[in-house]
Motif scaffolding. Structure first.
Motif, PDB file in Angstrom:
ATOM      1  N   GLY A   1       0.819  -1.214   0.000  1.00 34.31           N
ATOM      2  CA  GLY A   1       0.000   0.000   0.000  1.00 34.31           C
ATOM      3  C   GLY A   1       0.849   1.259   0.000  1.00 34.31           C
ATOM      4  O   GLY A   1       0.548   2.227  -0.693  1.00 34.31           O
ATOM      5  N   GLY A   2       1.922   1.263   0.769  1.00 40.32           N
ATOM      6  CA  GLY A   2       2.830   2.408   0.798  1.00 40.32           C
ATOM      7  C   GLY A   2       3.516   2.616  -0.548  1.00 40.32           C
ATOM      8  O   GLY A   2       3.712   3.753  -0.988  1.00 40.32           O
ATOM      9  N   ALA A   3       3.874   1.521  -1.204  1.00 41.12           N
ATOM     10  CA  ALA A   3       4.522   1.629  -2.513  1.00 41.12           C
ATOM     11  C   ALA A   3       3.556   2.201  -3.549  1.00 41.12           C
ATOM     12  O   ALA A   3       3.939   3.056  -4.356  1.00 41.12           O
ATOM     13  CB  ALA A   3       5.022   0.256  -2.967  1.00 41.12           C
ATOM     14  N   VAL A   4       2.315   1.766  -3.521  1.00 41.06           N
ATOM     15  CA  VAL A   4       1.315   2.283  -4.463  1.00 41.06           C
ATOM     16  C   VAL A   4       1.059   3.758  -4.191  1.00 41.06           C
ATOM     17  O   VAL A   4       0.971   4.570  -5.122  1.00 41.06           O
ATOM     18  CB  VAL A   4       0.009   1.460  -4.376  1.00 41.06           C
ATOM     19  N   LYS A   5       0.963   4.135  -2.924  1.00 40.05           N
ATOM     20  CA  LYS A   5       0.741   5.533  -2.565  1.00 40.05           C
ATOM     21  C   LYS A   5       1.914   6.402  -3.028  1.00 40.05           C
ATOM     22  O   LYS A   5       1.720   7.486  -3.577  1.00 40.05           O
ATOM     23  CB  LYS A   5       0.559   5.657  -1.052  1.00 40.05           C
ATOM     24  N   GLY A   6       3.129   5.928  -2.814  1.00 45.29           N
ATOM     25  CA  GLY A   6       4.314   6.663  -3.263  1.00 45.29           C
ATOM     26  C   GLY A   6       4.353   6.816  -4.773  1.00 45.29           C
ATOM     27  O   GLY A   6       4.722   7.868  -5.296  1.00 45.29           O
ATOM     28  N   PHE A   7       3.951   5.775  -5.489  1.00 45.05           N
ATOM     29  CA  PHE A   7       3.920   5.841  -6.945  1.00 45.05           C
ATOM     30  C   PHE A   7       2.898   6.871  -7.419  1.00 45.05           C
ATOM     31  O   PHE A   7       3.180   7.667  -8.318  1.00 45.05           O
ATOM     32  CB  PHE A   7       3.581   4.466  -7.520  1.00 45.05           C
ATOM     33  N   LYS A   8       1.723   6.892  -6.805  1.00 45.18           N
ATOM     34  CA  LYS A   8       0.693   7.861  -7.187  1.00 45.18           C
ATOM     35  C   LYS A   8       1.166   9.288  -6.918  1.00 45.18           C
ATOM     36  O   LYS A   8       0.934  10.179  -7.726  1.00 45.18           O
ATOM     37  CB  LYS A   8      -0.598   7.595  -6.420  1.00 45.18           C
ATOM     38  N   GLU A   9       1.832   9.512  -5.785  1.00 47.56           N
ATOM     39  CA  GLU A   9       2.341  10.850  -5.468  1.00 47.56           C
ATOM     40  C   GLU A   9       3.420  11.269  -6.457  1.00 47.56           C
ATOM     41  O   GLU A   9       3.480  12.426  -6.869  1.00 47.56           O
ATOM     42  CB  GLU A   9       2.883  10.883  -4.043  1.00 47.56           C
TER      43      GLU A   9
END
Length: 79
Positions: A33-41
């Motif tokens: 989840g953190g990796a996906v959030k970082g990618f979106k940002e």
């Protein structure tokens, strides 16, 4: 070799939980989840930087966005 039924998926889920444990799976979910959030940002930041680069100064020193002319292409005539 057809597709898996719901019982196959349930057995696979039980085996994964037994092997890895719930805490490791929970941590893996948080990491994913953190990796996906970082990618979106990162994508959002890149789009913002790209939009800032599109700003052009005119002769009076006023900033405006550069607009590119859009052309409508008819797919029927493109052979």
């Amino acid at each position: 070799m057809g597709s898996f039924s719901i019982t196959h998926w349930l057995i696979l889920l039980v085996v994964v939980v037994v092997i890895f444990g719930t805490s490791k799976l929970r941590n893996a979910g948080k990491d994913l989840g953190g990796a996906v959030k970082g990618f979106k940002e990162a994508v959002k930041d890149e789009n913002t930087e790209h939009a800032k680069k599109q700003v052009v100064l005119d002769h009076d020193g006023n900033a405006h966005t550069e607009e590119r002319p859009t052309t409508k292409v008819d797919d029927k005539h493109n052979v």
